[in-house]
Motif scaffolding. Sequence first.
Motif, PDB file in Angstrom:
ATOM      1  N   LEU A 196       0.876  -1.171   0.000  1.00 60.88           N
ATOM      2  CA  LEU A 196       0.000   0.000   0.000  1.00 60.88           C
ATOM      3  C   LEU A 196       0.915   1.223   0.000  1.00 60.88           C
ATOM      4  CD1 LEU A 196      -2.834   1.245   0.243  1.00 60.88           C
ATOM      5  CD2 LEU A 196      -2.640   0.974   2.716  1.00 60.88           C
ATOM      6  N   PRO A 197       0.978   1.953  -1.122  1.00 58.61           N
ATOM      7  CA  PRO A 197       1.919   3.075  -1.211  1.00 58.61           C
ATOM      8  C   PRO A 197       1.592   4.191  -0.221  1.00 58.61           C
ATOM      9  CG  PRO A 197       1.094   2.461  -3.389  1.00 58.61           C
ATOM     10  CD  PRO A 197       0.257   1.743  -2.375  1.00 58.61           C
ATOM     11  N   PRO A 198       2.617   4.902   0.242  1.00 57.98           N
ATOM     12  CA  PRO A 198       2.355   6.066   1.108  1.00 57.98           C
ATOM     13  C   PRO A 198       1.427   7.036   0.385  1.00 57.98           C
ATOM     14  CG  PRO A 198       4.715   5.598   0.976  1.00 57.98           C
ATOM     15  CD  PRO A 198       4.035   4.710  -0.028  1.00 57.98           C
ATOM     16  N   GLY A 199       0.501   7.585   1.119  1.00 56.12           N
ATOM     17  CA  GLY A 199      -0.432   8.529   0.517  1.00 56.12           C
ATOM     18  C   GLY A 199      -1.666   7.880  -0.075  1.00 56.12           C
ATOM     19  N   GLU A 200      -1.633   6.559  -0.284  1.00 61.73           N
ATOM     20  CA  GLU A 200      -2.829   5.858  -0.768  1.00 61.73           C
ATOM     21  C   GLU A 200      -3.580   5.283   0.417  1.00 61.73           C
ATOM     22  OE1 GLU A 200      -2.827   3.102  -4.011  1.00 61.73           O
ATOM     23  OE2 GLU A 200      -1.330   4.266  -5.110  1.00 61.73           O
ATOM     24  N   ASN A 201      -4.904   5.264   0.316  1.00 59.75           N
ATOM     25  CA  ASN A 201      -5.747   4.814   1.411  1.00 59.75           C
ATOM     26  C   ASN A 201      -6.163   3.352   1.275  1.00 59.75           C
ATOM     27  OD1 ASN A 201      -7.338   5.097   3.781  1.00 59.75           O
ATOM     28  ND2 ASN A 201      -9.146   5.371   2.505  1.00 59.75           N
ATOM     29  N   ILE A 202      -6.464   2.904   0.068  1.00 59.94           N
ATOM     30  CA  ILE A 202      -6.974   1.546  -0.150  1.00 59.94           C
ATOM     31  C   ILE A 202      -6.263   0.921  -1.340  1.00 59.94           C
ATOM     32  CG2 ILE A 202      -9.005   0.157  -0.754  1.00 59.94           C
ATOM     33  CD1 ILE A 202     -10.732   2.276   0.613  1.00 59.94           C
ATOM     34  N   LYS A 203      -5.930  -0.350  -1.187  1.00 58.11           N
ATOM     35  CA  LYS A 203      -5.365  -1.121  -2.300  1.00 58.11           C
ATOM     36  C   LYS A 203      -6.065  -2.473  -2.326  1.00 58.11           C
ATOM     37  CE  LYS A 203      -1.220  -2.610  -4.575  1.00 58.11           C
ATOM     38  NZ  LYS A 203      -0.811  -1.680  -5.598  1.00 58.11           N
ATOM     39  N   VAL A 204      -6.476  -2.885  -3.520  1.00 59.52           N
ATOM     40  CA  VAL A 204      -7.150  -4.172  -3.701  1.00 59.52           C
ATOM     41  C   VAL A 204      -6.300  -5.017  -4.637  1.00 59.52           C
ATOM     42  CG1 VAL A 204      -9.222  -5.344  -4.545  1.00 59.52           C
ATOM     43  CG2 VAL A 204      -9.421  -3.130  -3.370  1.00 59.52           C
ATOM     44  N   VAL A 205      -6.026  -6.250  -4.216  1.00 62.69           N
ATOM     45  CA  VAL A 205      -5.287  -7.202  -5.039  1.00 62.69           C
ATOM     46  C   VAL A 205      -6.240  -8.334  -5.406  1.00 62.69           C
ATOM     47  CG1 VAL A 205      -3.318  -8.781  -5.153  1.00 62.69           C
ATOM     48  CG2 VAL A 205      -3.128  -6.642  -3.846  1.00 62.69           C
ATOM     49  N   ASN A 206      -6.452  -8.544  -6.687  1.00 64.39           N
ATOM     50  CA  ASN A 206      -7.321  -9.630  -7.150  1.00 64.39           C
ATOM     51  C   ASN A 206      -6.547 -10.932  -7.086  1.00 64.39           C
ATOM     52  OD1 ASN A 206      -9.363  -7.761  -7.791  1.00 64.39           O
ATOM     53  ND2 ASN A 206      -8.388  -7.341  -9.753  1.00 64.39           N
ATOM     54  N   LEU A 207      -7.094 -11.909  -6.355  1.00 61.64           N
ATOM     55  CA  LEU A 207      -6.421 -13.197  -6.202  1.00 61.64           C
ATOM     56  C   LEU A 207      -6.890 -14.227  -7.212  1.00 61.64           C
ATOM     57  CD1 LEU A 207      -6.418 -13.594  -2.328  1.00 61.64           C
ATOM     58  CD2 LEU A 207      -4.588 -12.734  -3.805  1.00 61.64           C
ATOM     59  N   GLY A 208      -8.185 -14.312  -7.390  1.00 56.73           N
ATOM     60  CA  GLY A 208      -8.725 -15.331  -8.286  1.00 56.73           C
ATOM     61  C   GLY A 208     -10.214 -15.178  -8.413  1.00 56.73           C
ATOM     62  N   ARG A 209     -10.777 -15.925  -9.355  1.00 55.30           N
ATOM     63  CA  ARG A 209     -12.215 -15.834  -9.579  1.00 55.30           C
ATOM     64  C   ARG A 209     -12.709 -17.091 -10.259  1.00 55.30           C
ATOM     65  NH1 ARG A 209     -13.523 -10.955 -11.700  1.00 55.30           N
ATOM     66  NH2 ARG A 209     -15.509 -11.640 -12.533  1.00 55.30           N
ATOM     67  N   SER A 210     -13.970 -17.341 -10.035  1.00 55.06           N
ATOM     68  CA  SER A 210     -14.697 -18.369 -10.766  1.00 55.06           C
ATOM     69  C   SER A 210     -15.962 -17.677 -11.258  1.00 55.06           C
ATOM     70  CB  SER A 210     -15.036 -19.552  -9.852  1.00 55.06           C
ATOM     71  OG  SER A 210     -15.947 -19.153  -8.854  1.00 55.06           O
ATOM     72  N   GLN A 211     -16.846 -18.423 -11.856  1.00 55.89           N
ATOM     73  CA  GLN A 211     -18.092 -17.821 -12.323  1.00 55.89           C
ATOM     74  C   GLN A 211     -18.946 -17.350 -11.137  1.00 55.89           C
ATOM     75  OE1 GLN A 211     -20.282 -20.337 -14.955  1.00 55.89           O
ATOM     76  NE2 GLN A 211     -21.786 -18.767 -15.456  1.00 55.89           N
ATOM     77  N   SER A 212     -18.810 -18.037 -10.005  1.00 64.75           N
ATOM     78  CA  SER A 212     -19.696 -17.743  -8.883  1.00 64.75           C
ATOM     79  C   SER A 212     -19.094 -16.850  -7.800  1.00 64.75           C
ATOM     80  CB  SER A 212     -20.164 -19.050  -8.245  1.00 64.75           C
ATOM     81  OG  SER A 212     -19.055 -19.789  -7.781  1.00 64.75           O
ATOM     82  N   ALA A 213     -17.771 -16.659  -7.773  1.00 66.38           N
ATOM     83  CA  ALA A 213     -17.158 -15.872  -6.699  1.00 66.38           C
ATOM     84  C   ALA A 213     -15.785 -15.358  -7.125  1.00 66.38           C
ATOM     85  CB  ALA A 213     -17.037 -16.711  -5.432  1.00 66.38           C
ATOM     86  N   SER A 214     -15.335 -14.326  -6.414  1.00 66.69           N
ATOM     87  CA  SER A 214     -13.978 -13.819  -6.613  1.00 66.69           C
ATOM     88  C   SER A 214     -13.370 -13.515  -5.249  1.00 66.69           C
ATOM     89  CB  SER A 214     -13.978 -12.569  -7.500  1.00 66.69           C
ATOM     90  OG  SER A 214     -14.742 -11.535  -6.910  1.00 66.69           O
ATOM     91  N   GLN A 215     -12.038 -13.583  -5.174  1.00 66.25           N
ATOM     92  CA  GLN A 215     -11.318 -13.382  -3.925  1.00 66.25           C
ATOM     93  C   GLN A 215     -10.328 -12.230  -4.093  1.00 66.25           C
ATOM     94  OE1 GLN A 215     -10.660 -16.566  -5.584  1.00 66.25           O
ATOM     95  NE2 GLN A 215     -12.659 -17.282  -4.943  1.00 66.25           N
ATOM     96  N   HIS A 216     -10.242 -11.392  -3.044  1.00 64.18           N
ATOM     97  CA  HIS A 216      -9.414 -10.186  -3.106  1.00 64.18           C
ATOM     98  C   HIS A 216      -8.763  -9.938  -1.750  1.00 64.18           C
ATOM     99  CE1 HIS A 216     -11.864  -9.281  -6.694  1.00 64.18           C
ATOM    100  NE2 HIS A 216     -12.839  -9.778  -5.952  1.00 64.18           N
ATOM    101  N   ILE A 217      -7.516  -9.473  -1.768  1.00 62.71           N
ATOM    102  CA  ILE A 217      -6.883  -8.959  -0.561  1.00 62.71           C
ATOM    103  C   ILE A 217      -7.104  -7.451  -0.585  1.00 62.71           C
ATOM    104  CG2 ILE A 217      -4.690  -8.521   0.619  1.00 62.71           C
ATOM    105  CD1 ILE A 217      -5.624 -11.396   0.925  1.00 62.71           C
TER     106      ILE A 217
END
Length: 153
Positions: free
Chosen positions: A52-73
């Motif tokens: 998470l860079p200095p000065g940024e508030n939120i960062k989302v990392v996409n981990l994986g997905r299927s047709q029914s769900a997706s996972q994110h850090i």
Amino acid sequence: MTFELRNFSPTLLLIFFFASLSACVSGPHLYLQYGNEYQEINLDKILADNPLPPGENIKVVNLGRSQSASQHIVQIRDREVPHLHKLHDATVTMLRGQGYLILGKNRINLKTGDVVHIPRGAPHYYVNTASEPTVALAVYAPAFDGKDIHAVN
């Protein structure tokens, strides 16, 4: 054979104690399905590769997905803007940090290990109360496209 405490140096005992303690503490293990097999995800590596860079508030990392769900850090330094998702349910697991979630008219205090379900259409936002960024695993159903974020007052 009998061991006597006087035969061990205090330094050696401290090293043994801390090594034993760290061996008992392992981070959360994340297993996600890719194709037909499950793979363990290394959280520390994901965070090191996606800081998470200095000065940024939120960062989302996409981990994986299927047709029914997706996972994110998701990493949150301060707070989210109040919003809702019209088409997606979210289940969030706190991996690091602490704070509170405003979900509708409810305030839910959260800490590492807590899990909360956020139903579609529910206004919500998270506030980090720790000095370090909060890290959470968010699972959306159906798979999240990044577009279903609607600001609310």
